[in-house]
Design a protein around this motif. Structure first.
Motif, PDB file in Angstrom:
ATOM      1  N   ILE A  54      -4.646  -2.459  -7.123  1.00  0.00           N
ATOM      2  CA  ILE A  54      -4.539  -2.206  -8.568  1.00  0.00           C
ATOM      3  C   ILE A  54      -3.837  -3.332  -9.322  1.00  0.00           C
ATOM      4  O   ILE A  54      -3.893  -3.375 -10.546  1.00  0.00           O
ATOM      5  CB  ILE A  54      -3.838  -0.863  -8.890  1.00  0.00           C
ATOM      6  CG1 ILE A  54      -2.374  -0.909  -8.536  1.00  0.00           C
ATOM      7  CG2 ILE A  54      -4.540   0.296  -8.241  1.00  0.00           C
ATOM      8  CD1 ILE A  54      -1.545   0.052  -9.352  1.00  0.00           C
ATOM      9  N   LEU A  55      -3.194  -4.244  -8.611  1.00  0.00           N
ATOM     10  CA  LEU A  55      -2.440  -5.292  -9.296  1.00  0.00           C
ATOM     11  C   LEU A  55      -3.313  -6.145 -10.208  1.00  0.00           C
ATOM     12  O   LEU A  55      -2.917  -6.470 -11.325  1.00  0.00           O
ATOM     13  CB  LEU A  55      -1.683  -6.161  -8.297  1.00  0.00           C
ATOM     14  CG  LEU A  55      -0.515  -5.477  -7.594  1.00  0.00           C
ATOM     15  CD1 LEU A  55       0.144  -6.421  -6.604  1.00  0.00           C
ATOM     16  CD2 LEU A  55       0.489  -4.936  -8.580  1.00  0.00           C
ATOM     17  N   SER A  56      -4.505  -6.511  -9.755  1.00  0.00           N
ATOM     18  CA  SER A  56      -5.359  -7.350 -10.607  1.00  0.00           C
ATOM     19  C   SER A  56      -5.775  -6.617 -11.872  1.00  0.00           C
ATOM     20  O   SER A  56      -5.904  -7.224 -12.937  1.00  0.00           O
ATOM     21  CB  SER A  56      -6.580  -7.849  -9.850  1.00  0.00           C
ATOM     22  OG  SER A  56      -7.383  -6.768  -9.439  1.00  0.00           O
ATOM     23  N   SER A  57      -5.958  -5.306 -11.788  1.00  0.00           N
ATOM     24  CA  SER A  57      -6.370  -4.558 -12.981  1.00  0.00           C
ATOM     25  C   SER A  57      -5.241  -4.447 -14.007  1.00  0.00           C
ATOM     26  O   SER A  57      -5.504  -4.317 -15.196  1.00  0.00           O
ATOM     27  CB  SER A  57      -6.878  -3.161 -12.603  1.00  0.00           C
ATOM     28  OG  SER A  57      -5.836  -2.379 -12.068  1.00  0.00           O
ATOM     29  N   ILE A  58      -3.988  -4.531 -13.557  1.00  0.00           N
ATOM     30  CA  ILE A  58      -2.874  -4.495 -14.505  1.00  0.00           C
ATOM     31  C   ILE A  58      -2.339  -5.905 -14.784  1.00  0.00           C
ATOM     32  O   ILE A  58      -1.345  -6.074 -15.474  1.00  0.00           O
ATOM     33  CB  ILE A  58      -1.745  -3.549 -14.043  1.00  0.00           C
ATOM     34  CG1 ILE A  58      -1.119  -4.036 -12.733  1.00  0.00           C
ATOM     35  CG2 ILE A  58      -2.242  -2.111 -13.941  1.00  0.00           C
ATOM     36  CD1 ILE A  58       0.142  -3.276 -12.323  1.00  0.00           C
ATOM     37  N   LYS A  59      -3.017  -6.897 -14.224  1.00  0.00           N
ATOM     38  CA  LYS A  59      -2.683  -8.309 -14.425  1.00  0.00           C
ATOM     39  C   LYS A  59      -1.243  -8.635 -14.028  1.00  0.00           C
ATOM     40  O   LYS A  59      -0.511  -9.315 -14.736  1.00  0.00           O
ATOM     41  CB  LYS A  59      -2.951  -8.720 -15.866  1.00  0.00           C
ATOM     42  CG  LYS A  59      -4.373  -8.432 -16.314  1.00  0.00           C
ATOM     43  CD  LYS A  59      -5.083  -9.697 -16.671  1.00  0.00           C
ATOM     44  CE  LYS A  59      -6.422  -9.418 -17.276  1.00  0.00           C
ATOM     45  NZ  LYS A  59      -7.491  -9.440 -16.328  1.00  0.00           N
ATOM     46  N   LYS A  60      -0.860  -8.123 -12.848  1.00  0.00           N
ATOM     47  CA  LYS A  60       0.457  -8.387 -12.267  1.00  0.00           C
ATOM     48  C   LYS A  60       0.260  -8.817 -10.826  1.00  0.00           C
ATOM     49  O   LYS A  60      -0.803  -8.613 -10.248  1.00  0.00           O
ATOM     50  CB  LYS A  60       1.337  -7.124 -12.281  1.00  0.00           C
ATOM     51  CG  LYS A  60       1.512  -6.479 -13.629  1.00  0.00           C
ATOM     52  CD  LYS A  60       2.485  -7.227 -14.491  1.00  0.00           C
ATOM     53  CE  LYS A  60       2.665  -6.456 -15.809  1.00  0.00           C
ATOM     54  NZ  LYS A  60       3.591  -7.108 -16.686  1.00  0.00           N
TER      55      LYS A  60
ATOM     56  N   ARG B 253       0.822  -1.218   0.000  1.00  0.00           N
ATOM     57  CA  ARG B 253       0.000   0.000   0.000  1.00  0.00           C
ATOM     58  C   ARG B 253       0.853   1.263   0.000  1.00  0.00           C
ATOM     59  O   ARG B 253       0.410   2.318  -0.420  1.00  0.00           O
ATOM     60  CB  ARG B 253      -0.928   0.035   1.214  1.00  0.00           C
ATOM     61  CG  ARG B 253      -2.167  -0.763   1.040  1.00  0.00           C
ATOM     62  CD  ARG B 253      -3.198  -0.379   2.115  1.00  0.00           C
ATOM     63  NE  ARG B 253      -4.403  -1.125   1.866  1.00  0.00           N
ATOM     64  CZ  ARG B 253      -4.822  -2.138   2.613  1.00  0.00           C
ATOM     65  NH1 ARG B 253      -4.145  -2.494   3.682  1.00  0.00           N
ATOM     66  NH2 ARG B 253      -5.923  -2.778   2.314  1.00  0.00           N
ATOM     67  N   GLN B 254       2.065   1.149   0.476  1.00  0.00           N
ATOM     68  CA  GLN B 254       2.968   2.297   0.542  1.00  0.00           C
ATOM     69  C   GLN B 254       3.699   2.540  -0.782  1.00  0.00           C
ATOM     70  O   GLN B 254       4.501   3.461  -0.879  1.00  0.00           O
ATOM     71  CB  GLN B 254       3.997   2.094   1.655  1.00  0.00           C
ATOM     72  CG  GLN B 254       3.392   1.987   3.024  1.00  0.00           C
ATOM     73  CD  GLN B 254       4.454   1.662   4.062  1.00  0.00           C
ATOM     74  OE1 GLN B 254       5.617   2.005   3.913  1.00  0.00           O
ATOM     75  NE2 GLN B 254       4.029   0.993   5.123  1.00  0.00           N
ATOM     76  N   THR B 255       3.447   1.701  -1.769  1.00  0.00           N
ATOM     77  CA  THR B 255       4.110   1.827  -3.062  1.00  0.00           C
ATOM     78  C   THR B 255       3.099   2.283  -4.108  1.00  0.00           C
ATOM     79  O   THR B 255       1.915   2.447  -3.820  1.00  0.00           O
ATOM     80  CB  THR B 255       4.703   0.476  -3.502  1.00  0.00           C
ATOM     81  OG1 THR B 255       3.648  -0.407  -3.906  1.00  0.00           O
ATOM     82  CG2 THR B 255       5.535  -0.166  -2.391  1.00  0.00           C
ATOM     83  N   SER B 256       3.564   2.438  -5.320  1.00  0.00           N
ATOM     84  CA  SER B 256       2.647   2.765  -6.421  1.00  0.00           C
ATOM     85  C   SER B 256       2.010   1.503  -6.994  1.00  0.00           C
ATOM     86  O   SER B 256       1.331   1.568  -8.016  1.00  0.00           O
ATOM     87  CB  SER B 256       3.386   3.551  -7.510  1.00  0.00           C
ATOM     88  OG  SER B 256       4.513   2.830  -7.949  1.00  0.00           O
ATOM     89  N   TYR B 257       2.219   0.356  -6.341  1.00  0.00           N
ATOM     90  CA  TYR B 257       1.642  -0.913  -6.771  1.00  0.00           C
ATOM     91  C   TYR B 257       0.864  -1.588  -5.644  1.00  0.00           C
ATOM     92  O   TYR B 257       1.140  -2.731  -5.286  1.00  0.00           O
ATOM     93  CB  TYR B 257       2.749  -1.865  -7.256  1.00  0.00           C
ATOM     94  CG  TYR B 257       3.458  -1.374  -8.480  1.00  0.00           C
ATOM     95  CD1 TYR B 257       3.015  -1.750  -9.746  1.00  0.00           C
ATOM     96  CD2 TYR B 257       4.568  -0.550  -8.392  1.00  0.00           C
ATOM     97  CE1 TYR B 257       3.668  -1.307 -10.888  1.00  0.00           C
ATOM     98  CE2 TYR B 257       5.233  -0.105  -9.524  1.00  0.00           C
ATOM     99  CZ  TYR B 257       4.780  -0.484 -10.766  1.00  0.00           C
ATOM    100  OH  TYR B 257       5.426  -0.042 -11.892  1.00  0.00           O
TER     101      TYR B 257
ATOM    102  N   ASP C  57      10.841   1.264 -10.850  1.00  0.00           N
ATOM    103  CA  ASP C  57      10.358   2.206  -9.834  1.00  0.00           C
ATOM    104  C   ASP C  57      10.005   1.487  -8.529  1.00  0.00           C
ATOM    105  O   ASP C  57      10.270   1.989  -7.440  1.00  0.00           O
ATOM    106  CB  ASP C  57       9.194   3.051 -10.352  1.00  0.00           C
ATOM    107  CG  ASP C  57       7.984   2.244 -10.782  1.00  0.00           C
ATOM    108  OD1 ASP C  57       8.138   1.074 -11.214  1.00  0.00           O
ATOM    109  OD2 ASP C  57       6.866   2.775 -10.706  1.00  0.00           O
ATOM    110  N   LEU C  58       9.435   0.289  -8.638  1.00  0.00           N
ATOM    111  CA  LEU C  58       9.105  -0.495  -7.441  1.00  0.00           C
ATOM    112  C   LEU C  58      10.379  -1.008  -6.782  1.00  0.00           C
ATOM    113  O   LEU C  58      10.505  -0.974  -5.559  1.00  0.00           O
ATOM    114  CB  LEU C  58       8.161  -1.642  -7.814  1.00  0.00           C
ATOM    115  CG  LEU C  58       7.647  -2.514  -6.677  1.00  0.00           C
ATOM    116  CD1 LEU C  58       6.968  -1.687  -5.601  1.00  0.00           C
ATOM    117  CD2 LEU C  58       6.705  -3.587  -7.227  1.00  0.00           C
TER     118      LEU C  58
END
Length: 135
Positions: A47-53, A39-43, A128-129
């Motif tokens: 949102i991971l499921s929406s970007i399929k990662k 939650r502290q990252t941009s990932y 970035d991650l």
């Protein structure tokens, strides 16, 4: 390396008949603490499921030193231990807040994957991650 803290109170349903936390809960809490860290990252996980990662778990271990009981307040300190091209290792320390006693320590190994086509495929962790994890 990145570090985060997650706190919670032991629920009654997480204990066994002797009133002691049932050990699989520590693995669930490690997972929850990892998601709190994301939650502290941009990932964040949301949102991971929406970007399929994602970061599926490939290995987990935990050492238990002392027991926890219903209503104990717990602090989980999670720290990135290692970041490789496709893999991250996270250490978790469970501390009973009342007396600051370390009750358990665990570790997770996770792999960055794409599941865009229905199959998991390991990929390089986005730069970035990776930089956030290494701070």
């Amino acid at each position: 390396m990145m570090e985060s803290t997650w706190e919670f109170k032991v629920r009654f349903g997480e204990t066994d008949m002797a009133g002691i936390v049932y050990y699989p809960n520590f693995y669930q809490w490690m997972d929850s603490s990892t998601h709190e860290m994301l939650r502290q990252t941009s990932y964040p996980t949301t949102i991971l499921s929406s970007i399929k990662k994602g970061f599926p778990l490939v290995e987990a271990q935990c050492k238990f030193y002392h027991s926890l009981r219903f209503d104990d307040e717990v602090q989980v300190i999670s720290k990135v231990k290692d970041v490789k091209n496709k893999v991250i290792v996270i250490e978790h320390r469970f501390i009973k807040k009342e007396d600051q006693q370390v009750v358990a320590e665990g570790q997770e190994t996770r792999v960055w994957v794409s599941f865009a086509e229905g199959n998991l495929k390991a990929e390089a962790i986005p730069e970035d991650l990776r930089q956030v994890f290494m701070k």
